[in-house]
Scaffold this active site. Structure first.
Site, PDB file in Angstrom:
ATOM      1  CG  HIS A  68      -2.064   0.855   1.114  1.00  0.00           C
ATOM      2  ND1 HIS A  68      -1.996   2.215   1.130  1.00  0.00           N
ATOM      3  CD2 HIS A  68      -3.350   0.551   0.914  1.00  0.00           C
ATOM      4  CE1 HIS A  68      -3.197   2.708   0.959  1.00  0.00           C
ATOM      5  NE2 HIS A  68      -4.046   1.716   0.824  1.00  0.00           N
ATOM      6  CE1 TYR A 198      -5.456   9.023   7.780  1.00  0.00           C
ATOM      7  CE2 TYR A 198      -4.142   9.401   5.810  1.00  0.00           C
ATOM      8  CZ  TYR A 198      -4.333   8.758   7.021  1.00  0.00           C
ATOM      9  OH  TYR A 198      -3.406   7.848   7.464  1.00  0.00           O
ATOM     10  N   PRO A 290      -4.060   5.973  17.528  1.00  0.00           N
ATOM     11  CG  PRO A 290      -6.108   4.897  17.213  1.00  0.00           C
ATOM     12  CD  PRO A 290      -5.342   5.718  18.199  1.00  0.00           C
ATOM     13  CE  LYS A 294       4.397   6.734  12.349  1.00  0.00           C
ATOM     14  NZ  LYS A 294       4.777   6.318  11.004  1.00  0.00           N
ATOM     15  CE1 TYR A 385      -0.230   7.967   7.052  1.00  0.00           C
ATOM     16  CE2 TYR A 385       0.376   6.999   4.951  1.00  0.00           C
ATOM     17  CZ  TYR A 385      -0.565   7.248   5.922  1.00  0.00           C
ATOM     18  OH  TYR A 385      -1.844   6.787   5.761  1.00  0.00           O
TER      19      TYR A 385
HETATM   20  P1  RFL Z   1      -1.371  -5.793  22.775  1.00  0.00           P
HETATM   21  O1  RFL Z   1      -1.564  -6.103  21.363  1.00  0.00           O
HETATM   22  O2  RFL Z   1      -2.449  -5.033  23.500  1.00  0.00           O
HETATM   23  O3  RFL Z   1      -1.110  -7.154  23.532  1.00  0.00           O
HETATM   24  C1  RFL Z   1      -1.048  -7.196  24.946  1.00  0.00           C
HETATM   25  C2  RFL Z   1      -1.423  -8.614  25.378  1.00  0.00           C
HETATM   26  O4  RFL Z   1      -1.326  -8.682  26.805  1.00  0.00           O
HETATM   27  C3  RFL Z   1      -2.444  -9.388  27.325  1.00  0.00           C
HETATM   28  N1  RFL Z   1      -2.607  -8.978  28.715  1.00  0.00           N
HETATM   29  C4  RFL Z   1      -2.226  -9.722  29.749  1.00  0.00           C
HETATM   30  N2  RFL Z   1      -1.668 -10.936  29.819  1.00  0.00           N
HETATM   31  C5  RFL Z   1      -1.374 -11.423  31.039  1.00  0.00           C
HETATM   32  N3  RFL Z   1      -1.661 -10.754  32.194  1.00  0.00           N
HETATM   33  C6  RFL Z   1      -2.232  -9.537  32.158  1.00  0.00           C
HETATM   34  N4  RFL Z   1      -2.490  -8.893  33.310  1.00  0.00           N
HETATM   35  C7  RFL Z   1      -2.545  -8.963  30.907  1.00  0.00           C
HETATM   36  N5  RFL Z   1      -3.085  -7.793  30.513  1.00  0.00           N
HETATM   37  C8  RFL Z   1      -3.111  -7.814  29.177  1.00  0.00           C
HETATM   38  C9  RFL Z   1      -3.568  -9.004  26.396  1.00  0.00           C
HETATM   39  O5  RFL Z   1      -4.638  -9.950  26.432  1.00  0.00           O
HETATM   40  C10 RFL Z   1      -2.856  -8.966  25.043  1.00  0.00           C
HETATM   41  O6  RFL Z   1      -2.900 -10.218  24.402  1.00  0.00           O
HETATM   42  O7  RFL Z   1      -0.041  -4.983  23.046  1.00  0.00           O
HETATM   43  P2  RFL Z   1       1.381  -4.922  22.226  1.00  0.00           P
HETATM   44  O8  RFL Z   1       1.937  -6.279  22.002  1.00  0.00           O
HETATM   45  O9  RFL Z   1       2.175  -3.921  22.956  1.00  0.00           O
HETATM   46  O10 RFL Z   1       0.967  -4.363  20.767  1.00  0.00           O
HETATM   47  C11 RFL Z   1       0.498  -3.045  20.624  1.00  0.00           C
HETATM   48  C12 RFL Z   1      -0.490  -2.991  19.469  1.00  0.00           C
HETATM   49  O11 RFL Z   1      -1.509  -3.975  19.681  1.00  0.00           O
HETATM   50  C13 RFL Z   1      -1.139  -1.600  19.331  1.00  0.00           C
HETATM   51  O12 RFL Z   1      -0.183  -0.593  19.527  1.00  0.00           O
HETATM   52  C14 RFL Z   1      -1.752  -1.416  17.939  1.00  0.00           C
HETATM   53  O13 RFL Z   1      -2.884  -2.244  17.764  1.00  0.00           O
HETATM   54  C15 RFL Z   1      -2.155   0.051  17.721  1.00  0.00           C
HETATM   55  N6  RFL Z   1      -2.864   0.243  16.437  1.00  0.00           N
HETATM   56  C16 RFL Z   1      -2.168   0.282  15.249  1.00  0.00           C
HETATM   57  N7  RFL Z   1      -0.804   0.160  15.255  1.00  0.00           N
HETATM   58  C17 RFL Z   1      -0.133   0.125  14.067  1.00  0.00           C
HETATM   59  O14 RFL Z   1       1.116   0.029  14.114  1.00  0.00           O
HETATM   60  N8  RFL Z   1      -0.770   0.208  12.852  1.00  0.00           N
HETATM   61  C18 RFL Z   1      -2.135   0.326  12.778  1.00  0.00           C
HETATM   62  O15 RFL Z   1      -2.690   0.348  11.662  1.00  0.00           O
HETATM   63  C19 RFL Z   1      -2.886   0.396  14.009  1.00  0.00           C
HETATM   64  N9  RFL Z   1      -4.239   0.506  13.998  1.00  0.00           N
HETATM   65  C20 RFL Z   1      -4.267   0.343  16.445  1.00  0.00           C
HETATM   66  C21 RFL Z   1      -4.932   0.476  15.196  1.00  0.00           C
HETATM   67  C22 RFL Z   1      -5.000   0.315  17.638  1.00  0.00           C
HETATM   68  C23 RFL Z   1      -6.379   0.432  17.598  1.00  0.00           C
HETATM   69  N10 RFL Z   1      -7.083   0.391  18.838  1.00  0.00           N
HETATM   70  C24 RFL Z   1      -7.928  -0.677  19.168  1.00  0.00           C
HETATM   71  C25 RFL Z   1      -6.662   1.254  19.893  1.00  0.00           C
HETATM   72  C26 RFL Z   1      -6.310   0.588  15.164  1.00  0.00           C
HETATM   73  C27 RFL Z   1      -7.049   0.583  16.363  1.00  0.00           C
HETATM   74  C28 RFL Z   1      -8.564   0.731  16.309  1.00  0.00           C
END
Ligand code: RFL
Length: 388
Positions: A68, A198, A290, A294, A385
């Protein structure tokens, strides 16, 4: 070594440590099915793909991910497109749903003999200043337990046990509430344009991001504290079409809405990313709105840096990398926070008609105009970006 959380940060770390011969266990609160179906990120930066390539973790994203490289801005002044693969460093995104990446990482880890305990919630990290801290846990049946290790990696997100266990004053907490909320939507509908869309509109921001050929993510700027289910699906689609100016630029492909959640655009950074034997990575280290996609990219980058530092220490007795872990990650984190905040200001303006609101909206228009017309602005945008 105990890793809390099986998201992108915890699973990249687990894979790299296991391959580096470090004995480790991942403790995950949720069940396997939940972890493998949680839809969140989708846009992977070129550097993230390089990291996953380097460690043999990228086969799935190369097979099923989509390249993309274009974004389209729609505003009161018309629309324009930027092909960022021809700007800045000439890099592209790979669109690959986070749940698929997590599934791949999990499969690699388990196939290689990695240990993971699902439905095991970490409650507390005790004695982070001691030589062997303990993680207290509760399993699916409510039974308590404890794991001890030389180091603990807190990869359990913003609301996890790692953050909760930090004693007051152990780290500095820098935070910002951007004062904007989005309704995040996943629709069972093919993308409506071949670009990230956007749309800046007097009624608020709307966004369009491809996920797969059948599923598209949309965002609607949303009233803070308003529940996600307030609007009917028809009303959501009507509002998306209005803000994305479908009348001028073509209708959206509509379909059932599979998931909706309200995201308050908030950011924070903990400094340093370490308290004694407890290290933080991913959202546990720094939450990022988000707006610039990043978060998952930072999570993968930090996990690689932390894995190398842990292997140097545990396998080769060299603690230098661990001592520098936080200082190495923070410039990337702050760079991403800066760009993410810039994007928020680019895409949202105050809705009032008072002098201050009119001023802010005129500055926003000038910023978008500079992005439309200035090659140096476009290069800067492209570099930030797609970069991390
Ligand atoms: P995660 O993915 O939240 O995983 C954390 C894991 O820890 C577990 N957990 C526990 N386990 C044991 N004991 C506990 N007490 C616990 N508490 C929690 C959880 O169940 C989970 O499995 O964190 P990690 O690994 O740091 O990854 C971060 C990313 O998930 C996050 O930053 C991204 O999803 C943000 N984000 C995006 N990032 C991108 O780089 N590109 C994107 O296009 C993008 N789009 C987004 C996004 C986040 C979004 N939301 C939901 C805020 C779009 C959205 C809508």
């Amino acid at each position: 070594m105990v890793i809390l959380g099986a998201g992108p940060a915890g699973l990249v770390l687990g894979n790299l440590l296991h391959r580096g011969g470090i004995d480790c266990v991942v403790l995950e609160r949720a069940g396997r099915a939940h972890v493998q179906t949680r839809a969140r990120a989708g846009f992977l930066a070129a550097n993230t793909v390089r990291i996953l390539d380097r460690h043999g973790l990228s086969e799935g994203l190369h097979r099923r991910g989509l390249e993309h490289s274009t974004c389209e801005f729609r505003t009161e002044d018309g629309r324009f497109r930027l092909d960022y693969s021809k700007l800045g460093r000439g890099e592209r995104h790979t669109v690959y749903p986070q749940q698929e990446l997590v599934t791949d990482l999990l499969t690699h880890f388990l196939d290689a003999g990695g240990r993971i305990r699902f439905e095991t919630e970490a409650l507390d990290v005790l004695g982070a200043q001691c030589a062997r801290p303990a993680v207290t846990v509760r399993d699916a049946d409510g039974r308590p337990g404890q794991w001890r290790a030389r180091y603990v990696a807190g990869c359990d997100g913003r609301l996890g046990a790692a953050r909760r266990s930090l004693p007051p004053g152990a780290v500095r907490h820098r935070r910002r509430d951007h004062g904007v909320s989005w309704l995040g939507l996943l629709a069972e509908a093919p993308p409506s344009l071949d670009a990230v869309g956007y749309a800046v509109h007097g009624r608020g921001f709307a966004g369009h991001m491809a996920r797969t050929a059948e599923v598209t993510r949309y965002y609607l700027q949303w009233e803070r504290d308003s529940p996600a289910d307030t609007w009917s699906e028809d009303r959501i689609w009507d509002e998306l079409e209005l803000r994305m100016r479908a009348e001028d630029h073509g209708p959206l492909h509509r379909g059932p809405i599979l998931q909706r959640s309200v995201v308050d655009l908030q950011s924070d950074v903990l400094e340093p990313l370490r308290h004694g034997s407890l290290f933080l990575a991913g959202d546990a280290a720094s939450l990022i709105s988000p707006s610039a996609a990043k978060g998952a990219n930072l999570a993968v980058l930090e996990a690689e840096i932390l894995a190398q530092a842990l292997i140097d220490d545990l396998a080769h007795g060299d603690p230098e990398g661990l001592a520098r872990y936080s200082a190495r990650c923070l410039p990337y984190i702050w760079g991403a926070q800066d760009f993410s905040q810039w994007m928020i200001r680019l895409l949202h303006g105050p809705s009032g008609t008072d002098g201050e609101s009119l001023f802010q909206n005129s500055v926003r228009r000038a910023r978008i105009e500079a992005l439309r017309t200035s090659r140096s602005q476009q290069d800067w945008f492209a570099e930030n970006y797609v970069g991390v």
